[in-house]
Enzyme design. Structure first.
Site, mmCIF file in Angstrom:
data_model
loop_
_atom_site.group_PDB
_atom_site.id
_atom_site.type_symbol
_atom_site.label_atom_id
_atom_site.label_comp_id
_atom_site.label_asym_id
_atom_site.label_seq_id
_atom_site.Cartn_x
_atom_site.Cartn_y
_atom_site.Cartn_z
ATOM 1 N N ALA A 1 28.398 86.825 -5.323
ATOM 2 C CA ALA A 1 27.388 86.622 -6.361
ATOM 3 C C ALA A 1 25.970 86.955 -5.897
ATOM 4 O O ALA A 1 25.110 87.302 -6.711
ATOM 5 C CB ALA A 1 27.459 85.189 -6.863
ATOM 6 N N LEU B 1 24.970 89.493 -4.551
ATOM 7 C CA LEU B 1 24.671 90.907 -4.830
ATOM 8 C C LEU B 1 23.919 91.034 -6.149
ATOM 9 O O LEU B 1 23.160 91.970 -6.352
ATOM 10 C CB LEU B 1 25.983 91.712 -4.906
ATOM 11 C CG LEU B 1 25.870 93.217 -5.008
ATOM 12 C CD1 LEU B 1 25.443 93.813 -3.670
ATOM 13 C CD2 LEU B 1 27.189 93.855 -5.434
ATOM 14 N N SER B 2 24.145 90.082 -7.047
ATOM 15 C CA SER B 2 23.608 90.211 -8.409
ATOM 16 C C SER B 2 22.510 89.201 -8.743
ATOM 17 O O SER B 2 22.024 89.185 -9.877
ATOM 18 C CB SER B 2 24.742 90.072 -9.436
ATOM 19 O OG SER B 2 25.714 91.062 -9.239
ATOM 20 N N HIS C 1 38.218 88.537 -8.563
ATOM 21 C CA HIS C 1 38.172 87.361 -9.439
ATOM 22 C C HIS C 1 38.060 87.746 -10.914
ATOM 23 O O HIS C 1 37.531 86.984 -11.720
ATOM 24 C CB HIS C 1 37.026 86.439 -9.022
ATOM 25 C CG HIS C 1 37.210 85.877 -7.643
ATOM 26 N ND1 HIS C 1 36.225 85.201 -6.959
ATOM 27 C CD2 HIS C 1 38.286 85.893 -6.818
ATOM 28 C CE1 HIS C 1 36.696 84.835 -5.767
ATOM 29 N NE2 HIS C 1 37.934 85.255 -5.662
ATOM 30 N N CYS D 1 40.309 82.961 -31.575
ATOM 31 C CA CYS D 1 41.053 84.190 -31.890
ATOM 32 C C CYS D 1 41.022 84.474 -33.398
ATOM 33 O O CYS D 1 41.246 83.566 -34.212
ATOM 34 C CB CYS D 1 42.488 84.017 -31.405
ATOM 35 S SG CYS D 1 43.535 85.421 -31.739
ATOM 36 N N VAL E 1 32.134 89.082 -11.364
ATOM 37 C CA VAL E 1 32.802 89.344 -12.640
ATOM 38 C C VAL E 1 31.852 90.076 -13.596
ATOM 39 O O VAL E 1 32.158 90.252 -14.764
ATOM 40 C CB VAL E 1 33.284 88.006 -13.265
ATOM 41 C CG1 VAL E 1 34.351 87.362 -12.382
ATOM 42 C CG2 VAL E 1 32.132 87.024 -13.496
ATOM 43 N N ASP E 2 30.676 90.484 -13.068
ATOM 44 C CA ASP E 2 29.625 91.018 -13.940
ATOM 45 C C ASP E 2 29.717 92.525 -14.189
ATOM 46 O O ASP E 2 28.996 93.059 -15.041
ATOM 47 C CB ASP E 2 28.243 90.657 -13.383
ATOM 48 C CG ASP E 2 28.036 91.134 -11.949
ATOM 49 O OD1 ASP E 2 28.528 92.228 -11.593
ATOM 50 O OD2 ASP E 2 27.386 90.417 -11.169
HETATM 51 P P1 CNA Z 1 28.201 81.787 -3.627
HETATM 52 O O1 CNA Z 1 29.162 80.843 -3.017
HETATM 53 O O2 CNA Z 1 27.289 81.284 -4.677
HETATM 54 O O3 CNA Z 1 27.341 82.404 -2.424
HETATM 55 C C1 CNA Z 1 26.310 83.335 -2.617
HETATM 56 C C2 CNA Z 1 25.792 83.770 -1.259
HETATM 57 O O4 CNA Z 1 24.883 84.818 -1.443
HETATM 58 C C3 CNA Z 1 25.061 82.657 -0.504
HETATM 59 O O5 CNA Z 1 25.411 82.726 0.854
HETATM 60 C C4 CNA Z 1 23.578 83.014 -0.720
HETATM 61 O O6 CNA Z 1 22.772 82.612 0.369
HETATM 62 C C5 CNA Z 1 23.661 84.527 -0.781
HETATM 63 N N1 CNA Z 1 22.616 85.150 -1.594
HETATM 64 C C6 CNA Z 1 22.090 84.751 -2.780
HETATM 65 N N2 CNA Z 1 21.207 85.653 -3.239
HETATM 66 C C7 CNA Z 1 21.188 86.655 -2.317
HETATM 67 C C8 CNA Z 1 20.472 87.888 -2.221
HETATM 68 N N3 CNA Z 1 19.623 88.298 -3.161
HETATM 69 N N4 CNA Z 1 20.707 88.663 -1.129
HETATM 70 C C9 CNA Z 1 21.565 88.270 -0.146
HETATM 71 N N5 CNA Z 1 22.245 87.109 -0.185
HETATM 72 C C10 CNA Z 1 22.079 86.336 -1.263
HETATM 73 O O7 CNA Z 1 28.947 83.067 -4.243
HETATM 74 P P2 CNA Z 1 30.275 83.774 -3.751
HETATM 75 O O8 CNA Z 1 30.357 85.049 -4.477
HETATM 76 O O9 CNA Z 1 30.411 83.766 -2.299
HETATM 77 O O10 CNA Z 1 31.368 82.758 -4.351
HETATM 78 C C11 CNA Z 1 32.428 83.199 -5.051
HETATM 79 C C12 CNA Z 1 32.404 82.870 -6.546
HETATM 80 C C13 CNA Z 1 31.104 83.050 -7.230
HETATM 81 C C14 CNA Z 1 33.310 83.839 -7.217
HETATM 82 O O11 CNA Z 1 34.424 83.206 -7.753
HETATM 83 C C15 CNA Z 1 32.505 84.511 -8.324
HETATM 84 O O12 CNA Z 1 33.265 84.824 -9.457
HETATM 85 C C16 CNA Z 1 31.431 83.546 -8.623
HETATM 86 N N6 CNA Z 1 30.222 84.027 -9.309
HETATM 87 C C17 CNA Z 1 30.064 85.340 -9.674
HETATM 88 C C18 CNA Z 1 28.906 85.745 -10.311
HETATM 89 C C19 CNA Z 1 28.737 87.195 -10.714
HETATM 90 O O13 CNA Z 1 29.697 87.837 -11.112
HETATM 91 N N7 CNA Z 1 27.527 87.743 -10.599
HETATM 92 C C20 CNA Z 1 27.889 84.810 -10.572
HETATM 93 C C21 CNA Z 1 28.095 83.467 -10.209
HETATM 94 C C22 CNA Z 1 29.269 83.099 -9.565
#
Ligand code: CNA
Length: 337
Positions: free
Chosen positions: A53, A55-56, A156, A193, A138-139
């Protein structure tokens, strides 16, 4: 825990990994230069990128675990739960689908744009260096940046499609349809639905649900061939995704670009006594140890810096500019019903 992991892993369900005992910090100094040299040397042709997450977040989508601003803080404050993962589990969804929709409302209301880091993935693919992008997101912003679907494993699932949860019906819907339902009547909290009035669930993998088969088949095919692993924007807390870092061959360096150091539960950056032998060997120059590099900072800054070291910075900025000029319907996944 080992038993739990192997059982859960073989089931392929989404679950939370346990904190490791070893919290020692062994943050590497900025070593992007050596990674850039490796990429330039053409010794690495199969780069795997794993993302989460983080990344976004620069696109405006909150992650789960960032302190204060992550969705978990919001969930804990609002629902007084100590385990926010529960709210994102399949059992909870069946009982309270409106909570899921409330928490993911941003994603169904706003059109987000890919960030520099998403375009960096596209650039790696254009240069025939990207073997695969494994993402927990998932975005769909990687696809919006122009990455082709065969280059992506959405571990996911995705918000771009949805299905009716009534098993006999299982009608497919698009994110656009979901958005319209949620927008057209403000009091609709759970889209239903058209055919059977069943609850609609986006095709995201919630805690307790099976990961797509593609995750396991591609993992077996891809990881033995990986010669550089780049991990970005993930806490590496969710299994079985997080364990992917252990599937790369020993010779392949693992670069983590993140706001905080993660991956210790999987032996990354570890200084536990069991690894001291390995560390001594590493310090003596015996290359039997993994090379782990941590670059602390945002995904966008890390990718821009790496692109700069590779001589690709202008190309990356232009790619982003050109892609963002395209109408958004031309950059989104082509979802057919
Ligand atoms: P997480 O557990 O929330 O961890 C995010 C990590 O990214 C942390 O270590 C943060 O310090 C780091 N972080 C936050 N912003 C930045 C940035 N700009 N640059 C670098 N590092 C950063 O999220 P994970 O993805 O590890 O956890 C998995 C879950 C989150 C999955 O099941 C996803 O589906 C779920 N998720 C996805 C989204 C999306 O699709 N954008 C949004 C929210 C949650």
């Amino acid at each position: 825990m080992a038993n739990q992991e192997s059982v859960e892993d073989s089931l392929g369900k989404l679950y939370l990994s346990q904190e490791g005992d070893d919290n020692s910090k062994s943050t590497k100094e900025d070593n992007l230069e050596s990674i850039a040299q490796l990429i330039k040397s053409k010794e690495c042709k199969n780069i795997i990128v794993m993302t989460g997450a983080g990344l976004s977040t620069a696109a405006g989508i909150p992650d789960f675990r960032s302190p204060d601003i992550g969705l978990f803080t919001k969930v804990m404050q609002k629902y007084q739960v100590t385990s926010p993962e529960l709210v994102f589990s399949i059992d909870y969804f069946h009982e309270n689908p409106s909570v899921f929709y409330e928490m993911s409302r941003g994603m169904t209301e706003t059109d987000y744009k890919p960030t520099i880091a998403h375009y960096f993935l596209k650039l790696l693919a254009d240069k025939n260096l990207l073997l695969r992008h494994y993402t927990q997101n998932v975005d769909g912003l990687d696809l919006a940046a122009g990455l082709s679907e065969d280059k992506v494993v959405t571990a996911h699932g995705t918000m771009y499609t949805a299905h009716c949860t009534t098993s006999e019906c299982h009608t497919k819907y698009t994110l656009e349809w979901l958005k319209q339902q949620l927008l057209k009547t403000p009091d609709i909290t759970v889209p239903r639905c058209d055919k059977c009035q069943g609850v609609i669930k986006p095709d995201v993998v919630l805690y307790g649900e099976q990961l797509p088969n593609k995750f396991f088949t591609m993992r077996s095919a891809d990881f033995p061939n990986c010669d550089l692993l780049i991990i970005m924007g993930t806490s590496l807390k969710v299994e079985p995704f997080a364990s992917l870092v252990e599937h790369v061959p020993e010779h392949a360096p693992r670069l983590l670009i993140n706001l905080e150091e993660t991956g210790q539960d999987h032996g990354m950056f570890s200084r536990s006594p069991s690894q001291i032998g390995g560390m001594v060997k590493h310090l003596l120059g015996w290359n039997s140890n993994r090379k782990d590099i941590f670059w602390k900072g945002s995904c966008d800054d890390g990718c821009l810096k790496l692109a700069d070291l590779l001589g690709w910075k202008q190309e990356l900025l232009k790619l982003k500019e050109d892609q963002q000029k395209k109408p958004s319907q031309d950059t989104l996944p082509n979802v057919k019903l």
